[in-house]
Design an enzyme around this catalytic site. Structure first.
Site, PDB file in Angstrom:
ATOM      1  N   ARG A   1       0.852  -1.181   0.000  1.00 37.76           N
ATOM      2  CA  ARG A   1       0.000   0.000   0.000  1.00 37.76           C
ATOM      3  C   ARG A   1       0.892   1.236   0.000  1.00 37.76           C
ATOM      4  NH1 ARG A   1      -3.776  -2.351  -1.685  1.00 37.76           N
ATOM      5  NH2 ARG A   1      -5.812  -2.679  -0.719  1.00 37.76           N
TER       6      ARG A   1
ATOM      7  N   GLU B   1      -3.660   8.352  -4.827  1.00 36.24           N
ATOM      8  CA  GLU B   1      -3.798   7.817  -6.178  1.00 36.24           C
ATOM      9  C   GLU B   1      -5.006   8.455  -6.871  1.00 36.24           C
ATOM     10  OE1 GLU B   1      -3.934   3.551  -5.985  1.00 36.24           O
ATOM     11  OE2 GLU B   1      -1.976   3.401  -5.034  1.00 36.24           O
TER      12      GLU B   1
ATOM     13  N   HIS C   1      -1.009   1.038  -9.912  1.00 32.68           N
ATOM     14  CA  HIS C   1      -1.704   0.100  -9.018  1.00 32.68           C
ATOM     15  C   HIS C   1      -2.303  -1.058  -9.812  1.00 32.68           C
ATOM     16  CE1 HIS C   1      -3.802  -0.102  -4.835  1.00 32.68           C
ATOM     17  NE2 HIS C   1      -3.587  -1.311  -5.323  1.00 32.68           N
TER      18      HIS C   1
END
Length: 304
Positions: A213, A242, A261
């Site tokens: 993360r 993000e 991601h």
């Protein structure tokens, strides 16, 4: 979702309509695992009994009211393990073979002979000893790398890592690693685990890979470590915010590889996530134990 609609009324919603959709619902399939809509709709969740999250990480859902409730939470542990392990290997190979520079030279039509590093015998510390970390360890071991783990407790006989050091010994552990891979769940104990102190403890030739993360990392400290040469490079798939803002300094750093991601997003991953939920749904109908039940106080599935 046809196997579910045969047994239940299914409501599809976006974040804006979540409260209305939750009214009277017993099960929530949270496909948008990064959404922060649930805390704001929690007042309508009086009938909710089970939440299944389309992700291995459940940190976005661990707000106090849910932690303290009787609602069961399950995750999608196991879906992304192999794909993420392959991503880590790919990034390590990209570093040691300097593939980004090869592409730059190709674009400029420059024929320049260069030597490259080997991965055989190089040391890797995987921080996070859950299923994803274990898949990474097995794959990197298979290609000849020396892999150790870092987790909540130290041990010497781990089947995938051999040696696992405790989190409090992380500075000493990273000092012995050529590559450090972050694959830990995000909890209050791991938030900003990788800060200036940890980066300073790494060898200057070490590279950092984050597939856990973004909030595991103090981003400003990472930027400074990369800029100053404290560490040699980073491959980053996750970020504190993000998407990464277009003016962020990480974009311009030649020793950084950025991906959006997607380290675990193999072709067909969405169908696999749905299949896992459907399997758990039928287990619930049959009164069988659910797969991947999260300990809401720990923030992950116990034993990982």
């Amino acid at each position: 979702m046809a196997p579910v609609t045969e047994h239940a009324t299914v409501r599809c919603t976006d974040a804006a309509g979540l409260a209305d959709a939750l009214d009277g619902a017993h099960v929530l399939f949270a496909f948008d695992f990064l959404s922060n809509a649930l805390p704001h709709a929690w007042h309508a969740a009086g009938s909710l009994e089970w939440i299944h999250v389309a992700s291995a990480g459940v940190d976005a859902l661990m707000f106090p009211e849910l932690r303290d409730s009787d609602v069961t939470v399950t995750n999608s542990r196991g879906v992304f393990d192999g794909a993420i392990a392959e991503y880590v290997l790919a990034q390590i190979l990209s570093f040691v073979k300097d593939l980004p520079e090869s592409l730059r030279l190709q674009r400029n039509r420059v024929w320049k002979h260069r030597e490259s590093e080997r991965i055989t015998g190089r040391s890797v510390l995987v921080v996070g000893t859950g299923p994803i970390g274990r898949a990474i360890a097995r794959l990197l071991t298979a290609v000849g790398m020396t892999v150790r783990g870092s987790g909540r407790r130290a041990r010497e006989d781990d089947p995938d890592f051999g040696t696992v050091t405790a989190t409090e010994d992380l500075p000493r552990a990273v000092a012995e690693a050529d590559f450090v891979v972050a694959a830990a769940p995000l909890t209050e104990a791991t938030r900003h685990l990788f800060d200036a102190r940890i980066f300073a403890a790494m060898p200057p030739h070490a590279r950092f890979v984050n597939v856990g993360r973004g909030e595991l990392v103090h981003t400003a400290d990472l930027v400074e470590a990369l800029r100053s040469g404290t560490i040699a490079g980073a491959a980053l798939d996750v970020f504190e915010t993000e998407p990464l803002s277009d003016d962020h300094p990480l974009w311009e750093m030649p020793n950084v590889v950025i991906t959006p991601h997607n380290s675990g997003d193999f072709i067909g991953w969405r169908d696999t996530l749905v299949d896992l939920f459907v399997d758990n749904f039928h287990r619930r109908l049959a009164g069988e134990p659910l797969r991947n039940v999260v300990d809401k106080q720990l923030g992950y599935v116990p034993g990982t």
